[in-house]
Design an enzyme around this catalytic site. Structure first.
Site, PDB file in Angstrom:
ATOM      1  N   LYS A   1      -7.049  -8.478  -0.575  1.00 19.92           N
ATOM      2  CA  LYS A   1      -6.378  -7.900  -1.628  1.00 19.92           C
ATOM      3  C   LYS A   1      -4.982  -7.212  -1.024  1.00 19.92           C
ATOM      4  O   LYS A   1      -4.008  -7.389  -1.744  1.00 19.92           O
ATOM      5  CB  LYS A   1      -7.185  -6.927  -2.036  1.00 19.92           C
TER       6      LYS A   1
ATOM      7  N   ASP B   1      -7.716  -5.938  -8.079  1.00 21.90           N
ATOM      8  CA  ASP B   1      -8.727  -4.520  -7.507  1.00 21.90           C
ATOM      9  C   ASP B   1      -9.438  -4.496  -8.584  1.00 21.90           C
ATOM     10  O   ASP B   1      -9.669  -5.281  -9.693  1.00 21.90           O
ATOM     11  CB  ASP B   1      -7.576  -3.487  -7.496  1.00 21.90           C
TER      12      ASP B   1
END
Length: 211
Positions: free
Chosen positions: A120, A138
């Site tokens: 991420k 997220d």
């Protein structure tokens, strides 16, 4: 969600916010990398408060290494998990100097080899600092993708892969910013604000709020 509805969804989000970006404050790829590492399980607001004091003093790998662990912790102690983050940031700084001449690499594998940098974080840096059409999933994006029916999936990676398939190329670079902001301010976890949602008629969520 039908392909034409996906395109319409992003057209509407683009109309509301033509040039979306992260809410983390940064001026260089390195500042962004540090801010994203700090943002894990923390708010952007909290990270910005810390980096407003840190970056004027130290905003390069060498400067942060010069602070040392105790020195760095003084700036980031208000952020959750700051002890582990301090260690990761210092080790990342050391590796950036040793392997990359003090610069943030533009390759995913090199980024993910840095301590505290997962997929991420690498996606955020590649997208926001270098303009790559990556999508960093997220909790907000995971919720919006599943709730709306845009890209349902049981894991973060599954949602990311599905988004990369369904999001039209013209929207891909900014897609994760639009979805994060939509999840943060409209399609909130506990009570989505469906009455003021610009994409509510395209959304598959059955328990839409009325007020």
């Amino acid at each position: 969600m039908k392909r034409e509805h996906v395109a319409e969804l992003f057209r509407r989000l683009r109309e509301l916010n033509p040039k979306p970006t992260t809410e983390l404050e940064y001026a260089t790829p390195f500042e962004l990398l540090v801010a994203v590492i700090l943002s894990a399980q923390a708010t952007d607001v909290g990270v910005n408060k810390a980096t407003r004091k840190l970056f004027p003093v130290a905003n390069t790998p060498r400067q942060i290494l010069a602070l040392g662990e105790d020195g760095l912790k003084r700036y980031i102690s208000t952020i959750g998990l700051f002890n582990g983050k301090a260690k990761n940031i210092l080790e990342t700084c050391r590796l950036l100097i040793e392997r990359h001449g003090g610069e943030v690499p533009r390759e995913r594998a090199a980024l993910e080899a840095l301590p505290g940098v997962g997929r991420k974080t690498a996606n955020v840096v590649l997208n926001t600092a270098f303009g790559e059409p990556t999508i960093a999933v997220d909790t907000h994006i995971f919720r919006v993708a599943n709730r709306t029916g845009l890209a349902p999936g049981k894991t973060v990676r599954a949602v990311e892969e599905k988004l990369l398939k369904v999001v039209p190329a013209e929207f891909r670079r900014d897609a994760h910013h639009w979805l994060i902001l939509h999840g943060r301010y409209v399609c909130k976890a506990r009570k989505p604000d469906c009455p003021r949602c610009a994409i509510r008629d395209l959304c598959a969520y059955k328990a839409k709020t009325r007020e």
